[in-house]
Design a protein around this motif. Structure first.
Motif, PDB file in Angstrom:
ATOM      1  N   ASP A 135       9.960  25.196  55.406  1.00 44.77           N
ATOM      2  CA  ASP A 135       9.327  26.454  54.991  1.00 44.77           C
ATOM      3  C   ASP A 135       7.902  26.126  54.569  1.00 44.77           C
ATOM      4  O   ASP A 135       7.671  25.541  53.515  1.00 44.77           O
ATOM      5  CB  ASP A 135      10.105  27.083  53.835  1.00 44.77           C
ATOM      6  CG  ASP A 135       9.650  28.504  53.534  1.00 44.77           C
ATOM      7  OD1 ASP A 135       8.495  28.836  53.859  1.00 44.77           O
ATOM      8  OD2 ASP A 135      10.448  29.279  52.968  1.00 44.77           O
ATOM      9  N   ASN A 136       6.933  26.491  55.416  1.00 45.91           N
ATOM     10  CA  ASN A 136       5.536  26.162  55.167  1.00 45.91           C
ATOM     11  C   ASN A 136       4.777  27.244  54.391  1.00 45.91           C
ATOM     12  O   ASN A 136       3.568  27.129  54.194  1.00 45.91           O
ATOM     13  CB  ASN A 136       4.819  25.908  56.496  1.00 45.91           C
ATOM     14  CG  ASN A 136       5.310  24.631  57.163  1.00 45.91           C
ATOM     15  OD1 ASN A 136       5.527  23.624  56.492  1.00 45.91           O
ATOM     16  ND2 ASN A 136       5.500  24.680  58.476  1.00 45.91           N
ATOM     17  N   GLY A 140       8.186  28.733  48.835  1.00 50.56           N
ATOM     18  CA  GLY A 140       9.360  28.570  49.679  1.00 50.56           C
ATOM     19  C   GLY A 140      10.122  27.302  49.346  1.00 50.56           C
ATOM     20  O   GLY A 140       9.736  26.522  48.466  1.00 50.56           O
ATOM     21  N   VAL A 141      11.200  27.088  50.070  1.00 53.73           N
ATOM     22  CA  VAL A 141      12.069  25.922  49.850  1.00 53.73           C
ATOM     23  C   VAL A 141      12.354  25.255  51.195  1.00 53.73           C
ATOM     24  O   VAL A 141      12.834  25.910  52.127  1.00 53.73           O
ATOM     25  CB  VAL A 141      13.397  26.327  49.176  1.00 53.73           C
ATOM     26  CG1 VAL A 141      14.304  25.099  49.029  1.00 53.73           C
ATOM     27  CG2 VAL A 141      13.141  26.963  47.813  1.00 53.73           C
ATOM     28  N   ASP A 195      12.457  20.371  48.731  1.00 56.32           N
ATOM     29  CA  ASP A 195      11.052  20.600  48.372  1.00 56.32           C
ATOM     30  C   ASP A 195      10.900  22.079  48.053  1.00 56.32           C
ATOM     31  O   ASP A 195      10.767  22.915  48.944  1.00 56.32           O
ATOM     32  CB  ASP A 195      10.152  20.191  49.539  1.00 56.32           C
ATOM     33  CG  ASP A 195       8.666  20.463  49.269  1.00 56.32           C
ATOM     34  OD1 ASP A 195       8.349  21.169  48.297  1.00 56.32           O
ATOM     35  OD2 ASP A 195       7.835  19.985  50.053  1.00 56.32           O
ATOM     36  N   ALA A 196      10.944  22.399  46.762  1.00 57.28           N
ATOM     37  CA  ALA A 196      10.790  23.789  46.309  1.00 57.28           C
ATOM     38  C   ALA A 196       9.371  23.948  45.779  1.00 57.28           C
ATOM     39  O   ALA A 196       9.018  23.372  44.746  1.00 57.28           O
ATOM     40  CB  ALA A 196      11.820  24.114  45.230  1.00 57.28           C
ATOM     41  N   HIS A 197       8.548  24.694  46.513  1.00 60.14           N
ATOM     42  CA  HIS A 197       7.135  24.806  46.150  1.00 60.14           C
ATOM     43  C   HIS A 197       6.777  26.271  45.872  1.00 60.14           C
ATOM     44  O   HIS A 197       7.074  27.160  46.658  1.00 60.14           O
ATOM     45  CB  HIS A 197       6.251  24.243  47.270  1.00 60.14           C
ATOM     46  CG  HIS A 197       6.653  24.690  48.641  1.00 60.14           C
ATOM     47  ND1 HIS A 197       7.647  24.068  49.373  1.00 60.14           N
ATOM     48  CD2 HIS A 197       6.207  25.711  49.414  1.00 60.14           C
ATOM     49  CE1 HIS A 197       7.785  24.673  50.535  1.00 60.14           C
ATOM     50  NE2 HIS A 197       6.939  25.687  50.587  1.00 60.14           N
ATOM     51  N   THR A 202       5.595  22.124  42.358  1.00 59.67           N
ATOM     52  CA  THR A 202       6.545  21.626  43.358  1.00 59.67           C
ATOM     53  C   THR A 202       7.662  20.876  42.647  1.00 59.67           C
ATOM     54  O   THR A 202       7.412  19.971  41.846  1.00 59.67           O
ATOM     55  CB  THR A 202       5.861  20.677  44.362  1.00 59.67           C
ATOM     56  OG1 THR A 202       4.809  21.374  45.036  1.00 59.67           O
ATOM     57  CG2 THR A 202       6.869  20.188  45.390  1.00 59.67           C
ATOM     58  N   LEU A 203       8.890  21.260  42.961  1.00 63.19           N
ATOM     59  CA  LEU A 203      10.072  20.595  42.413  1.00 63.19           C
ATOM     60  C   LEU A 203      10.752  19.825  43.547  1.00 63.19           C
ATOM     61  O   LEU A 203      11.046  20.397  44.600  1.00 63.19           O
ATOM     62  CB  LEU A 203      11.038  21.621  41.810  1.00 63.19           C
ATOM     63  CG  LEU A 203      12.298  21.049  41.143  1.00 63.19           C
ATOM     64  CD1 LEU A 203      11.931  20.256  39.887  1.00 63.19           C
ATOM     65  CD2 LEU A 203      13.270  22.174  40.803  1.00 63.19           C
TER      66      LEU A 203
END
Length: 270
Positions: A135-136, A140-141, A195-197, A202-203
């Motif tokens: 998900d760019n 998103g995640v 990658d949750a941004h 960012t997590l």
């Protein structure tokens, strides 16, 4: 003694077959070779590192690998990959202390000096699955989930990062073709990377899980194995990173490891 020369021919064969616009089949087969380092083949005055000793052999280690993977585009940035794979190594390097007799009380008597050989082997047949989502968007995640079945067998009791990489089973068991499990290769394992941004934040959590690991390999080993290996239960570990992008040139972050507080590794302490 003079110089020593060894040769190997490595090959790779790979291809892709497109089934339709969303599915394709990838396959590969190849061999690679590993040559033992010169400093380990011969050292002046060494009784161990001497290729002129009777019975010594330093043929290159040959690694064979093959896989067959089906990849499918699920749409919306998501893809799936799965299929079997195979890996085998012959002429597996090993360093060991040979048995030269039996002590009066019946225990094996070993040589005071080590021997070098490349008579070992290892093989693994497995299955791999990977689910990937990208998900760019600014918010998103993305994630990657992988799972592996690894049916691994070897002549090695212990592997290390040294040149000879393992301590083998006794020579009589190797000659009989006896293979054992390896503590570093659990039968089943899985990993999840996320990658949750969201804006500048960012997590990045990472979760690893394995089950059916092996330990106490070669139970009661003298010249024979007197009991089966032990099998561990499930084991998991979680690491998390949190990042904040201050500007294009500066990002600050913090990382926490083993956030679930696991008190043991994949192999229980006995």
């Amino acid at each position: 003694g003079g110089g020593r020369t060894q040769h190997a021919l490595d090959n790779t064969f790979a291809g892709t077959y497109r089934i339709d616009r969303n599915d394709l089949l990838r396959f590969s087969y190849g061999t690679t070779s590993s040559f033992i380092g010169t400093s380990y083949v011969y050292r002046v005055g060494s009784s161990t590192y001497d290729p002129n000793k009777p019975g010594q052999s330093f043929q290159p280690q040959i690694n064979h690998s093959a896989d067959l993977m089906l990849e499918r585009n699920l749409g919306n940035g998501t893809s799936l990959r799965f299929g079997p794979w195979y890996n085998k190594t012959s002429n597996y390097y090993q360093q060991y202390t040979p048995q030269i007799g039996t002590n009066p009380h019946g225990s094996p008597k070993f040589s005071p000096t080590s021997e070098l050989s490349n008579g070992g082997t290892k093989s693994a047949l497995g299955f791999e699955l990977g689910l990937n989502h990208v998900d760019n968007r600014p918010n998103g995640v993305s994630y990657f989930l992988s799972g592996t079945y690894d049916n691994y067998w070897t002549t090695s009791l212990f592997q290390s990062g040294n040149a000879f990489v393992n301590i083998p089973l006794p020579a009589n068991l190797v000659k009989r073709g006896v293979l054992v499990r390896n503590p570093d290769d659990p039968l089943l394992s899985a990993a999840l990377t996320v990658d949750a941004h969201f804006g500048p934040w960012t997590l990045l959590p990472y979760v690893y899980y394995q089950v059916h690991g092996y330990y106490d390999i070669g139970h009661g080993l003298g010249t024979e194995i007197t009991g089966p290996e032990q099998i561990s239960g499930g084991y998991y570990k979680v690491n998390v990173s949190l990042l904040n992008r201050i500007n294009k040139a500066l990002t600050l972050g913090v990382r926490a490891t083993n956030v679930t507080g696991n008190m043991h590794d994949g192999t229980p302490c006995l």
